[in-house]
Design an enzyme around this catalytic site. Structure first.
Site, short mmCIF file in Angstrom:
data_model
loop_
_atom_site.label_atom_id
_atom_site.label_comp_id
_atom_site.label_asym_id
_atom_site.label_seq_id
_atom_site.Cartn_x
_atom_site.Cartn_y
_atom_site.Cartn_z
N ARG A 15 -16.50 -11.12 -16.35
CA ARG A 15 -17.03 -12.53 -15.31
C ARG A 15 -18.05 -11.81 -14.73
NH1 ARG A 15 -11.41 -13.82 -12.77
NH2 ARG A 15 -10.99 -11.67 -13.20
N LYS A 74 -13.80 -8.84 -9.06
CA LYS A 74 -12.52 -8.20 -9.06
C LYS A 74 -12.67 -6.88 -7.81
CE LYS A 74 -9.28 -8.15 -10.68
NZ LYS A 74 -7.78 -8.88 -10.04
N TYR A 93 -11.95 -11.06 -5.16
CA TYR A 93 -10.51 -10.80 -5.02
C TYR A 93 -10.31 -9.47 -4.86
CZ TYR A 93 -10.23 -15.50 -7.47
OH TYR A 93 -10.19 -16.72 -7.73
N HIS A 95 -6.85 -8.13 -3.71
CA HIS A 95 -5.37 -7.82 -3.79
C HIS A 95 -4.91 -6.19 -3.55
CE1 HIS A 95 -4.97 -11.42 -6.21
NE2 HIS A 95 -5.95 -11.19 -7.01
N GLU A 117 -8.46 -14.41 -2.35
CA GLU A 117 -7.13 -14.75 -2.49
C GLU A 117 -6.21 -14.92 -1.46
OE1 GLU A 117 -6.83 -10.32 -2.48
OE2 GLU A 117 -7.87 -11.84 -3.41
N ASP A 269 -1.33 -8.22 -10.37
CA ASP A 269 -2.41 -8.09 -9.55
C ASP A 269 -1.97 -7.94 -7.93
OD1 ASP A 269 -2.19 -10.75 -9.12
OD2 ASP A 269 -4.19 -11.03 -9.74
#
Length: 370
Positions: A15, A74, A93, A95, A117, A269
């Site tokens: 991505r 990510k 993101y 996490h 998130e 994740d």
């Protein structure tokens, strides 16, 4: 402001954090965009398309040296973390509860980091997590069906069965966004589906949507153990925004399943919701514990990067354009972004994230650099 888009370097992460349409939006608002050369290739977006939209192309060093706002998909990898400086604002993101080493590196960098998130609306909706949760939920059931096939090590069960032969028994833990979409695909494939959740309104919504095609059970330790034991496939789709996912399936429950059964941990994740889970990648997606196949890929939507990239940009762009005008104005315009700030000037500012890391959070107003 100069907005930078580095290439993703997590294993088989194809991505990219922006589309050409997103570049046009930023440039139209008076900002500059620099994209690392080749960053869009995995999503079918060429450098020429980015250039035509108004972006400049450069190396990873060009991106980090020139940009203030950095857009990722990510969590930053080592090559990114070592380039971060206090003036940077990272939007991606994160996490962090599942990646404490990344949290420590972000804190040490002095940069400000917002997590997609943990951007949360007053009604509890997570607008930037939702599109990837939809994709992950749909793909989770596809993975379960694939790994139930005998050549993959599974029990050799056709998900929907055929007349005279039982269909696969699929249990979904959690009826949130990803769980809902896993249920939808499981029902479409003809599986016998059971869903467990602690929220009665969510179970009522499932009942209204699918009626008798899905069995709903209020989640309890006993209920989970019984459902897991009798399942051919279990999809873990539980979430505590920002915090570590609760472990709902212990090792004894896993051991109670028949050999060749499948566990798919969408929650990996955030640390995973099965006691036997450990993160895998698209290059080596499954492993076996107690005879049960575990699929625990940490970036499931990365397998369909074109769909995922466009879905992500659709959700993030209004926030990106606001952040490009400055962090404080963006927070004033979109108060939900405050929950997205996980790290600011070397401090943790999101209480749930801090709890997941076993640390204390400080108020955002106190941590934000002047």
């Amino acid at each position: 402001m100069i907005v930078g888009v580095p290439a993703e370097t997590k294993t088989l992460e194809r991505r990219v954090a922006i589309t050409p349409a997103g570049v046009v939006e930023l440039c139209s608002a008076g900002h500059e965009v620099i994209v690392e050369a080749g960053a869009g290739r995995g999503s079918g977006i060429t450098d020429e398309l980015f250039s035509a939209a108004g972006a400049r192309l450069g190396s990873v060093d060009d991106v980090y040296q020139q940009a203030t706002l950095l857009l990722h998909v990510k969590e930053p990898q080592q090559r990114d973390l070592e380039r971060l400086r206090p003036h940077h604002v990272v939007f991606t993101y994160l996490h962090l509860a599942a990646y404490p080493a990344v949290a420590e590196a972000l804190l040490a960098s002095g940069a400000t980091a917002l997590a997609y998130e943990t951007v949360q609306l007053p009604d509890g909706h997570l607008p930037l997590l939702a599109p990837m949760s939809r994709i992950a939920g749909r793909m989770a059931m596809q993975a379960a069906a694939h790994y139930l096939e005998a050549p993959q090590g599974g029990k050799g069960i056709l998900t929907g069965g055929i007349p005279g032969v039982a269909r696969a028994k699929v249990t979904v833990l959690g009826a949130g966004v990803s769980g809902w979409h896993a249920i939808d695909v499981a029902v479409g494939m003809g599986a016998a589906v059971t869903v467990l959740d602690i929220s009665l309104p969510k179970l009522e919504a499932v009942e209204q949507m699918w009626g008798g095609r899905v069995e709903t059970i209020h989640s309890s330790r006993h209920g989970i153990a019984e459902a897991v034991r009798s399942s051919d496939a279990v999809i873990g789709a539980v979430l505590v925004a920002g915090d570590r996912a609760p472990v709902l399936v212990d090792e004894a429950m896993v051991a109670s399943m028949e050999p060749g059964s499948v566990l798919v941990d969408i929650s990996i994740d955030q640390g995973g919701c099965f006691a036997t889970s450990r993160e895998t990648s698209h290059t080596d997606p499954v492993y076996v514990e107690h005879g049960v196949l575990h699929y625990a890929v940490g970036n499931i939507p990365g397998a369909v990067p074109r769909t995922s990239t466009f879905a992500l940009t659709n959700a993030t762009m209004r926030y990106v354009v606001a952040l490009a005008a400055g962090l404080r104005p963006a927070l004033a315009r979109y108060p939900e972004l405050a929950g997205g700030v996980n790290v600011a000037a070397g401090r943790l500012t999101n209480a749930a994230v801090a709890h997941g890391l076993g640390q204390a959070a400080v108020p955002l107003a106190e941590a934000l650099p002047a």
